[in-house]
Design an enzyme around this catalytic site. Structure first.
Site, PDB file in Angstrom:
ATOM      1  N   GLN A   1       0.844  -1.192   0.000  1.00 20.66           N
ATOM      2  CA  GLN A   1       0.000   0.000   0.000  1.00 20.66           C
ATOM      3  C   GLN A   1       0.879   1.242   0.000  1.00 20.66           C
ATOM      4  O   GLN A   1       0.382   2.355  -0.100  1.00 20.66           O
ATOM      5  CB  GLN A   1      -0.890   0.020   1.248  1.00 20.66           C
ATOM      6  CG  GLN A   1      -1.853  -1.141   1.331  1.00 20.66           C
ATOM      7  CD  GLN A   1      -2.427  -1.271   2.736  1.00 20.66           C
ATOM      8  OE1 GLN A   1      -3.430  -0.663   3.073  1.00 20.66           O
ATOM      9  NE2 GLN A   1      -1.771  -2.053   3.575  1.00 20.66           N
ATOM     10  N   ASN A   2       2.187   1.033   0.137  1.00 20.54           N
ATOM     11  CA  ASN A   2       3.094   2.173   0.268  1.00 20.54           C
ATOM     12  C   ASN A   2       3.401   2.785  -1.089  1.00 20.54           C
ATOM     13  O   ASN A   2       3.516   2.083  -2.091  1.00 20.54           O
ATOM     14  CB  ASN A   2       4.391   1.741   0.946  1.00 20.54           C
ATOM     15  CG  ASN A   2       4.148   1.226   2.352  1.00 20.54           C
ATOM     16  OD1 ASN A   2       3.082   1.475   2.909  1.00 20.54           O
ATOM     17  ND2 ASN A   2       5.096   0.506   2.919  1.00 20.54           N
TER      18      ASN A   2
ATOM     19  N   HIS B   1      -1.618   1.265  -4.294  1.00 18.84           N
ATOM     20  CA  HIS B   1      -2.032   2.654  -4.044  1.00 18.84           C
ATOM     21  C   HIS B   1      -1.203   3.657  -4.840  1.00 18.84           C
ATOM     22  O   HIS B   1      -1.206   4.849  -4.527  1.00 18.84           O
ATOM     23  CB  HIS B   1      -1.953   2.988  -2.551  1.00 18.84           C
ATOM     24  CG  HIS B   1      -3.044   2.336  -1.744  1.00 18.84           C
ATOM     25  ND1 HIS B   1      -3.023   2.278  -0.360  1.00 18.84           N
ATOM     26  CD2 HIS B   1      -4.176   1.709  -2.120  1.00 18.84           C
ATOM     27  CE1 HIS B   1      -4.110   1.646   0.068  1.00 18.84           C
ATOM     28  NE2 HIS B   1      -4.816   1.275  -0.970  1.00 18.84           N
TER      29      HIS B   1
ATOM     30  N   CYS C   1      -1.474  10.983 -16.172  1.00 21.28           N
ATOM     31  CA  CYS C   1      -2.254  11.982 -16.891  1.00 21.28           C
ATOM     32  C   CYS C   1      -3.729  11.755 -16.615  1.00 21.28           C
ATOM     33  O   CYS C   1      -4.263  10.674 -16.911  1.00 21.28           O
ATOM     34  CB  CYS C   1      -1.977  11.900 -18.388  1.00 21.28           C
ATOM     35  SG  CYS C   1      -3.019  13.051 -19.314  1.00 21.28           S
TER      36      CYS C   1
ATOM     37  N   CYS D   1       1.136  16.516 -20.046  1.00 24.14           N
ATOM     38  CA  CYS D   1       1.355  15.080 -20.256  1.00 24.14           C
ATOM     39  C   CYS D   1       2.286  14.917 -21.455  1.00 24.14           C
ATOM     40  O   CYS D   1       2.034  15.497 -22.512  1.00 24.14           O
ATOM     41  CB  CYS D   1       0.022  14.394 -20.525  1.00 24.14           C
ATOM     42  SG  CYS D   1       0.189  12.709 -21.156  1.00 24.14           S
TER      43      CYS D   1
ATOM     44  N   GLY E   1       2.863  -4.462   9.052  1.00 22.00           N
ATOM     45  CA  GLY E   1       2.830  -3.020   9.292  1.00 22.00           C
ATOM     46  C   GLY E   1       1.668  -2.297   8.651  1.00 22.00           C
ATOM     47  O   GLY E   1       1.838  -1.214   8.103  1.00 22.00           O
ATOM     48  N   THR E   2       0.485  -2.897   8.729  1.00 23.46           N
ATOM     49  CA  THR E   2      -0.687  -2.188   8.207  1.00 23.46           C
ATOM     50  C   THR E   2      -1.806  -2.252   9.248  1.00 23.46           C
ATOM     51  O   THR E   2      -1.996  -3.262   9.909  1.00 23.46           O
ATOM     52  CB  THR E   2      -1.122  -2.748   6.831  1.00 23.46           C
ATOM     53  OG1 THR E   2      -2.300  -2.040   6.413  1.00 23.46           O
ATOM     54  CG2 THR E   2      -1.383  -4.238   6.843  1.00 23.46           C
ATOM     55  N   SER E   3      -2.528  -1.124   9.372  1.00 22.39           N
ATOM     56  CA  SER E   3      -3.479  -0.997  10.483  1.00 22.39           C
ATOM     57  C   SER E   3      -4.828  -1.649  10.193  1.00 22.39           C
ATOM     58  O   SER E   3      -5.686  -1.712  11.069  1.00 22.39           O
ATOM     59  CB  SER E   3      -3.690   0.487  10.820  1.00 22.39           C
ATOM     60  OG  SER E   3      -4.299   1.145   9.727  1.00 22.39           O
TER      61      SER E   3
ATOM     62  N   GLU F   1       1.219  -4.048  17.295  1.00 20.39           N
ATOM     63  CA  GLU F   1      -0.006  -4.285  18.072  1.00 20.39           C
ATOM     64  C   GLU F   1      -1.009  -4.999  17.174  1.00 20.39           C
ATOM     65  O   GLU F   1      -0.767  -5.156  15.983  1.00 20.39           O
ATOM     66  CB  GLU F   1      -0.583  -2.942  18.539  1.00 20.39           C
ATOM     67  CG  GLU F   1      -0.880  -2.020  17.352  1.00 20.39           C
ATOM     68  CD  GLU F   1      -1.266  -0.597  17.747  1.00 20.39           C
ATOM     69  OE1 GLU F   1      -0.835  -0.138  18.806  1.00 20.39           O
ATOM     70  OE2 GLU F   1      -2.029   0.019  16.965  1.00 20.39           O
TER      71      GLU F   1
END
Ligand code: OAD
Length: 233
Positions: free
Chosen positions: A91-92, A109, A117, A136, A175-177, A203
């Site tokens: 997702q980074n 993402h 464009c 563009c 590491g994703t919430s 967590e």
């Protein structure tokens, strides 16, 4: 785990946190400093393109000050040495997986280093500093925008990614919430396919109860240890 297992891995902002890139939802994270509606929606871009372009210019500039950490490098090692298929979906929008040595990364993402464009969908390497109204290089419309998937837009490559999830033997989220869909729904999809599911986080995430296994701690430590286990080194 069998040496031929297909491993599908989803990463989020937490894997880049130890490299010095702030996460979104930490108390002092990006979404505490900026309104999502202003900088991460098509409506925000239409209202104030300069604000939005500058937000991503600043984040692109930050890439020069950070380096991949042991978690990025460990996943590249896994991709190179595991006998089964390894699919990394991030997702980074940073480029730390690639700079850590990984050959193929699915950027669902978008990417800071890419420009899009809005008129013809052409993509090209983003200059370090983009400006609203940049032309563009393909259709010449003054319609360049950051190649980032904003809220309300469809993430990239969903058909291919769901096909990978449906064939996964192991699914790991690092590491994703678990707050943003469709990525937060990947664990459910992988479980339906019969995959063993593992969450790496500091967590429990918002979808943490759906994982069969949890490895709690900084990704820079837990991920290399997991890769060593898999590769038997
Ligand atoms: P978040 O900021 O929502 O979550 C980061 C997660 O990483 C949290 O669960 C932290 O506990 C965890 N974490 C932090 N440091 C860690 C470390 N050293 N080791 C392991 N885990 C750590 O970021 P994402 O889940 O990636 O989308 O956010 C998802 C999407 O929301 C982003 O792609 C972005 C954002 O809005 C768009 O901009 C479209």
């Amino acid at each position: 785990m069998a040496s031929s297992d297909k491993i599908v891995i989803l990463t989020g902002a937490g894997i880049s946190a130890e490299s010095g890139i702030e996460t979104f939802r930490a108390e002092d994270g990006l979404w505490a400093q900026h309104r999502v509606e202003d900088v991460a929606t098509p409506e925000g871009f239409a209202r104030d393109p300069e604000l939005v372009v500058n937000f991503y210019n600043a984040r692109r500039a930050q890439l020069a000050d950070v380096v991949p950490n042991p978690a990025h490098k460990a996943l590249a090692r896994l991709e190179a040495a595991h006998q089964g298929e390894v699919v990394v979906i991030t997702q980074n929008v940073d480029d730390l997986h690639e700079r850590g040595g990984m050959k193929k990364v699915w950027h669902m993402h978008g990417e800071l280093n890419s420009a899009l464009c809005a008129a013809c969908d052409h993509r090209w390497a983003a200059p370090l500093v983009m400006a609203p109204g940049d032309a563009c290089p393909s259709c010449h419309a003054p319609a360049a925008r950051p190649d980032i998937v904003w809220f309300g837009e469809m993430p990239y490559d969903m058909d291919a990614l769901f096909a990978h999830l449906g064939a996964a033997d192991v699914f790991a989220a690092i590491g994703t919430s678990g707050n943003v869909y469709p990525a937060a729904g990947f664990v459910a999809e992988a479980r339906r396919a019969g995959a063993h599911t593992i969450e790496f986080n500091l967590e429990r995430s918002a979808v943490g109860s759906q994982f069969q296994e949890h490895r709690t701690g900084p990704a820079g430590q837990t991920v290399p240890a997991w890769v060593d286990e898999i590769l038997g080194s």
